[in-house]
Design an enzyme around this catalytic site. Structure first.
Site, PDB file in Angstrom:
ATOM      1  N   HIS A  62      13.045 -37.255 -26.683  1.00 38.12           N
ATOM      2  CA  HIS A  62      12.920 -37.502 -28.122  1.00 38.12           C
ATOM      3  C   HIS A  62      13.560 -36.374 -28.928  1.00 38.12           C
ATOM      4  O   HIS A  62      13.822 -35.304 -28.386  1.00 38.12           O
ATOM      5  CB  HIS A  62      11.443 -37.626 -28.516  1.00 38.12           C
ATOM      6  CG  HIS A  62      10.579 -36.571 -27.891  1.00 38.12           C
ATOM      7  ND1 HIS A  62       9.850 -36.798 -26.742  1.00 38.12           N
ATOM      8  CD2 HIS A  62      10.348 -35.284 -28.221  1.00 38.12           C
ATOM      9  CE1 HIS A  62       9.196 -35.701 -26.404  1.00 38.12           C
ATOM     10  NE2 HIS A  62       9.481 -34.754 -27.277  1.00 38.12           N
ATOM     11  N   ARG A  80      14.406 -27.495 -17.768  1.00 38.15           N
ATOM     12  CA  ARG A  80      13.137 -28.199 -17.571  1.00 38.15           C
ATOM     13  C   ARG A  80      13.270 -29.504 -18.349  1.00 38.15           C
ATOM     14  O   ARG A  80      13.263 -29.515 -19.580  1.00 38.15           O
ATOM     15  CB  ARG A  80      11.971 -27.373 -18.118  1.00 38.15           C
ATOM     16  CG  ARG A  80      10.616 -28.082 -18.086  1.00 38.15           C
ATOM     17  CD  ARG A  80       9.595 -27.238 -18.821  1.00 38.15           C
ATOM     18  NE  ARG A  80       8.272 -27.805 -18.849  1.00 38.15           N
ATOM     19  CZ  ARG A  80       7.840 -28.713 -19.733  1.00 38.15           C
ATOM     20  NH1 ARG A  80       8.657 -29.186 -20.662  1.00 38.15           N
ATOM     21  NH2 ARG A  80       6.604 -29.131 -19.696  1.00 38.15           N
ATOM     22  N   GLU A 102       9.914 -32.536 -15.362  1.00 42.04           N
ATOM     23  CA  GLU A 102       8.541 -32.483 -15.834  1.00 42.04           C
ATOM     24  C   GLU A 102       8.080 -33.930 -15.889  1.00 42.04           C
ATOM     25  O   GLU A 102       8.397 -34.671 -16.819  1.00 42.04           O
ATOM     26  CB  GLU A 102       8.435 -31.839 -17.215  1.00 42.04           C
ATOM     27  CG  GLU A 102       7.001 -31.527 -17.590  1.00 42.04           C
ATOM     28  CD  GLU A 102       6.451 -32.318 -18.774  1.00 42.04           C
ATOM     29  OE1 GLU A 102       5.264 -32.146 -19.079  1.00 42.04           O
ATOM     30  OE2 GLU A 102       7.179 -33.106 -19.401  1.00 42.04           O
ATOM     31  N   GLN A 123       8.094 -37.150 -33.445  1.00 34.95           N
ATOM     32  CA  GLN A 123       8.989 -37.064 -32.277  1.00 34.95           C
ATOM     33  C   GLN A 123       9.461 -38.480 -31.948  1.00 34.95           C
ATOM     34  O   GLN A 123       8.692 -39.282 -31.421  1.00 34.95           O
ATOM     35  CB  GLN A 123       8.250 -36.461 -31.073  1.00 34.95           C
ATOM     36  CG  GLN A 123       7.937 -34.973 -31.248  1.00 34.95           C
ATOM     37  CD  GLN A 123       6.874 -34.475 -30.286  1.00 34.95           C
ATOM     38  OE1 GLN A 123       5.795 -35.048 -30.193  1.00 34.95           O
ATOM     39  NE2 GLN A 123       7.156 -33.390 -29.586  1.00 34.95           N
ATOM     40  N   ARG A 176      -4.519 -27.458 -27.386  1.00 39.47           N
ATOM     41  CA  ARG A 176      -3.781 -26.739 -26.339  1.00 39.47           C
ATOM     42  C   ARG A 176      -3.470 -25.309 -26.760  1.00 39.47           C
ATOM     43  O   ARG A 176      -3.194 -24.450 -25.920  1.00 39.47           O
ATOM     44  CB  ARG A 176      -2.478 -27.486 -25.994  1.00 39.47           C
ATOM     45  CG  ARG A 176      -2.719 -28.784 -25.247  1.00 39.47           C
ATOM     46  CD  ARG A 176      -1.431 -29.549 -25.019  1.00 39.47           C
ATOM     47  NE  ARG A 176      -0.793 -29.922 -26.278  1.00 39.47           N
ATOM     48  CZ  ARG A 176       0.403 -30.481 -26.378  1.00 39.47           C
ATOM     49  NH1 ARG A 176       1.106 -30.738 -25.292  1.00 39.47           N
ATOM     50  NH2 ARG A 176       0.909 -30.803 -27.555  1.00 39.47           N
ATOM     51  N   ASP A 232      12.173 -32.385 -19.975  1.00 33.53           N
ATOM     52  CA  ASP A 232      10.855 -32.695 -20.535  1.00 33.53           C
ATOM     53  C   ASP A 232      10.553 -34.197 -20.494  1.00 33.53           C
ATOM     54  O   ASP A 232      11.422 -35.018 -20.809  1.00 33.53           O
ATOM     55  CB  ASP A 232      10.862 -32.192 -21.992  1.00 33.53           C
ATOM     56  CG  ASP A 232       9.514 -32.313 -22.651  1.00 33.53           C
ATOM     57  OD1 ASP A 232       8.575 -31.663 -22.182  1.00 33.53           O
ATOM     58  OD2 ASP A 232       9.394 -33.080 -23.634  1.00 33.53           O
ATOM     59  N   ASP A 268       4.921 -29.448 -32.449  1.00 29.45           N
ATOM     60  CA  ASP A 268       4.493 -29.541 -31.047  1.00 29.45           C
ATOM     61  C   ASP A 268       4.990 -28.330 -30.250  1.00 29.45           C
ATOM     62  O   ASP A 268       5.545 -28.475 -29.164  1.00 29.45           O
ATOM     63  CB  ASP A 268       5.010 -30.864 -30.439  1.00 29.45           C
ATOM     64  CG  ASP A 268       4.404 -31.158 -29.071  1.00 29.45           C
ATOM     65  OD1 ASP A 268       3.408 -30.515 -28.704  1.00 29.45           O
ATOM     66  OD2 ASP A 268       4.951 -32.037 -28.373  1.00 29.45           O
TER      67      ASP A 268
HETATM   68  C1  GLC Z   1       5.925 -32.178 -22.491  1.00 24.63           C
HETATM   69  C2  GLC Z   1       5.489 -30.809 -22.946  1.00 24.63           C
HETATM   70  C3  GLC Z   1       4.389 -30.936 -23.947  1.00 24.63           C
HETATM   71  C4  GLC Z   1       4.874 -31.761 -25.112  1.00 24.63           C
HETATM   72  C5  GLC Z   1       5.439 -33.099 -24.646  1.00 24.63           C
HETATM   73  C6  GLC Z   1       6.203 -33.785 -25.739  1.00 24.63           C
HETATM   74  O1  GLC Z   1       4.930 -32.827 -21.795  1.00 24.63           O
HETATM   75  O2  GLC Z   1       5.090 -30.032 -21.845  1.00 24.63           O
HETATM   76  O3  GLC Z   1       3.937 -29.682 -24.382  1.00 24.63           O
HETATM   77  O4  GLC Z   1       3.813 -31.993 -26.005  1.00 24.63           O
HETATM   78  O5  GLC Z   1       6.350 -32.931 -23.587  1.00 24.63           O
HETATM   79  O6  GLC Z   1       7.423 -33.148 -25.952  1.00 24.63           O
END
Ligand code: GLC
Length: 641
Positions: A170, A268, A312, A238, A502, A270, A127
């Protein structure tokens, strides 16, 4: 706490200020997990020791930065702040390579660099690095921890803060905790959510959404070695961490503080919306997820107050403000949060040539708490998710599905669209999920057949960036957008990427394009010089500081978006034309909507100036896909002169 005497005094002051909230939240989260108060207290003491160790190990330069920033807590909200986001390998090969690119960042005026995940990730599919195998190692192909420290120092000396993802929801299925869980270690099994059969997962699934419905349907994966269903919100590799287990909170806190001591200045955080699970809900935005973030905030305030936390949380507008805390209740949470619904609504305005949705999002965005800022952006490494707009879209359309699907199809290039993106994770072409593609491709550059069409495509992209510069937040440039870089189709032949569209908008740094952008007569130059001009203006406009007030202004065209900023100074006004037809706006009518103006008719037009000094007529023509930045230079509470 075991601390050197010199550190003790400062730390104690900060501790006195933030410990009460920290202890309250920790008790709310974890008191019931311990047999008695003594056990809870012992666990709290372990956490304090983790904090003390981090503080003790904090390099002197970073401590000085902490000191300086505690005295200037709004340092990141100023109008001269600018972010840039890139993948390390695609931007510069390695962390050392990033050092070589600092001049490019400085030329743009970047003060904050977000490098997408660079820690050791799972081999194969990971990812894009969002499946971390070790929080204490850099991915070997990108460099080492020593390189990271050198990079953060070089950036700091250039006035740039490094932002790193802290992927706290995760870990990868080959992280030592997951390996131990698979080997049968009971302690580590409980670092994850695991269920012997489908009973509980099915109950949760009834109310859960899906992030990758096409390639990773469902939220649980059966793991043979555990003989259990493990919670996997994202990809099956994950594994969601179980934050109801205090040991997880403790270990993750230690991991974050250790990374900060390498010189990372912004985390950041996540997928913050997903941190807590509750039956019968979407398991997003739960109060406990906010408490976890509030605890992390208290911990950084005590140990390293120069460090920023950025949420985020890709959630609806109404759920976003909570991630920045609540000034009235004295709650501090993250310093920064992505404004994802603003970003998505701006793209809707491009597709619909109508700004009503974006106005609704702006109307629903409250004033920021002190010393916080939005992260305003046009594109990032993820898809543009349309679902966050459902609440606003449903106020205006009887068939929300149909409205958002039309937008998604538009960007996938259907009908007479100028865009060349693609739909993301929608097996049914009429379903709404997301859109992928570089900004330039979505704005029409890839399908432009002549210079005029290319120019229009760049205008659209500049309009979106202009909005992100003026809205009221720290704007972010996504790597490649400064040169109007287009899609990258190469991912289709890369085994670890081809399943995830993506990668269409995750291009390699293009040196030829960067060089071309320096000579006039092409789209790359138009875009790069246009952005530079807007940014030069922005840096001179204190009205664009993140905290400055914002007021939506009414115009007579649904294709226009107009708002003012910073009424404490001479008000600034942004007017954007989201349509392929020129539109007119009467400045005296706009001025009447500003509190400091007197409704004295067209004479007021003489009081407006553009940032480069031109005085516009009262009836101003805004060309297709253009924006106008104005300053009401002579308006004041005492009248107009
Ligand atoms: C966040 C990231 C994304 C990722 C997801 C899982 O949203 O920006 O790219 O797939 O987390 O970690």
């Amino acid at each position: 706490m075991q601390l050197a005497p010199a550190l003790r005094t400062t730390a104690e002051l900060r501790f006195t200020q933030h410990a009460p909230t920290l202890i309250t939240r920790l008790s709310q989260l974890y008191a019931t997990r311990f047999a008695d108060d003594v056990q809870l207290k012992n666990w709290c003491l372990q956490l304090m020791q983790v904090m003390a160790d981090a503080l003790q190990a904090r390099p002197a330069g970073l401590q000085a930065l902490d000191q300086q920033r505690s005295q200037q807590p709004d340092w990141f909200t100023r109008e001269d702040r600018l972010g840039y986001c890139a993948y390390t390998d695609r931007f510069a090969g390695t962390l050392q390579g990033v050092i070589q690119r600092i001049p490019h960042l400085q030329q743009l005026g970047v003060t904050y660099l977000h490098l997408l995940p660079f820690l050791k990730a799972r081999a194969g599919e990971n990812d894009g690095g969002f499946a971390v195998s070790d929080f204490n190692q850099v991915e070997a192909t990108l460099g080492s921890m020593q390189d990271l420290e050198q990079l953060t120092q070089a950036l700091r000396e250039s006035g740039i803060s490094l932002c790193s993802d802290f992927i706290l929801n995760h870990v990868a299925d080959d992280h030592p905790w997951a390996i131990a869980a698979r080997a049968g270690d009971a302690k580590y099994r409980d670092y994850f959510y695991h269920y012997p059969d489908r009973t509980v997962p099915d109950q949760f699934e009834a109310t859960l959404g899906q992030v990758f419905p096409q390639v990773a349907p469902g939220n649980f994966s059966y793991i043979d070695a555990l003989q259990s269903w493990v919670w996997t919100t994202f990809y099956p590799y994950q594994w969601d961490l179980n934050y109801s287990n205090p040991a997880v909170f403790l270990d993750m806190t230690a991991a974050m503080l250790q990374l900060a001591n390498r010189g990372i200045e912004v985390f950041r955080l996540d997928s913050t919306a997903f941190l807590w699970k509750r039956p019968g809900t979407t398991c997003m935005n739960q109060p406990e997820a906010h408490w976890i973030l509030q605890c992390l905030r208290c911990i950084t305030e005590i140990t390293m107050p120069g460090v920023l936390l950025k949420a985020e949380a890709i959630v609806a507008t109404r759920d976003l403000p909570a991630y920045l805390g609540d000034a009235q209740r004295g709650v501090q949470e993250c310093h920064l949060a992505y404004h994802s619904s603003l970003m998505a609504a701006a793209w809707v305005a491009v597709a619909e040539q109508d700004t009503s949705l974006i106005s609704a999002v702006i109307a629903g965005t409250p004033q920021l708490p002190p010393n916080t800022s939005w992260l305003s952006y046009v594109r990032c490494h993820d898809d543009i998710g349309w679902n966050v707009l459902r609440p606003e879209a449903s106020l205006q359309a009887t068939d929300v599905e149909q409205r958002l699907s039309a937008v998604s199809q538009f960007f996938a290039g259907q009908g007479d669209s100028f865009a060349s993106g693609a739909s993301f994770q929608a097996s049914d072409p009429a379903a709404v999920h997301g859109t992928v593609g570089m900004a330039a491709a979505l704005c029409g550059l890839s399908r432009a057949t002549d210079a005029e069409q290319s120019r229009t495509a760049v205008q659209r992209q500049l309009l979106l960036y202009g909005l992100s510069f003026c809205f009221g937040g720290m704007p972010l440039i996504y790597m490649g957008d400064e040169f109007a870089q287009e899609n990258n189709e190469d991912y289709r032949s890369v085994a670890a990427h081809q399943y995830d569209a993506r990668w269409l908008h995750r291009p390699q740094w293009n040196e030829a394009l960067a060089t071309r952008s320096q000579t006039a007569g092409n789209a790359a130059h138009l875009c790069s010089s246009g952005l530079q001009r807007l940014l030069q203006w922005r840096r001179k406009l204190p009205q664009l500081q993140a905290q400055a007030a914002r007021r939506l202004l009414h115009t007579n065209s649904s294709s226009l978006l107009a708002f003012s900023r910073g009424e404490a100074h001479a008000p600034f006004v942004f007017i954007g034309n989201f349509s392929d037809q020129p539109q007119t706006v009467t400045l005296s009518v706009l001025a009447q909507q500003l509190p400091s103006a007197q409704p004295s008719g067209s004479a007021i037009s003489g009081c407006w100036k553009t940032p480069d000094g031109a005085v516009p007529p009262d009836i101003l023509l805004i060309p297709a896909w253009s924006q106008c930045w104005l300053i009401a230079s002579n308006l004041s509470a005492t009248g107009v002169n």
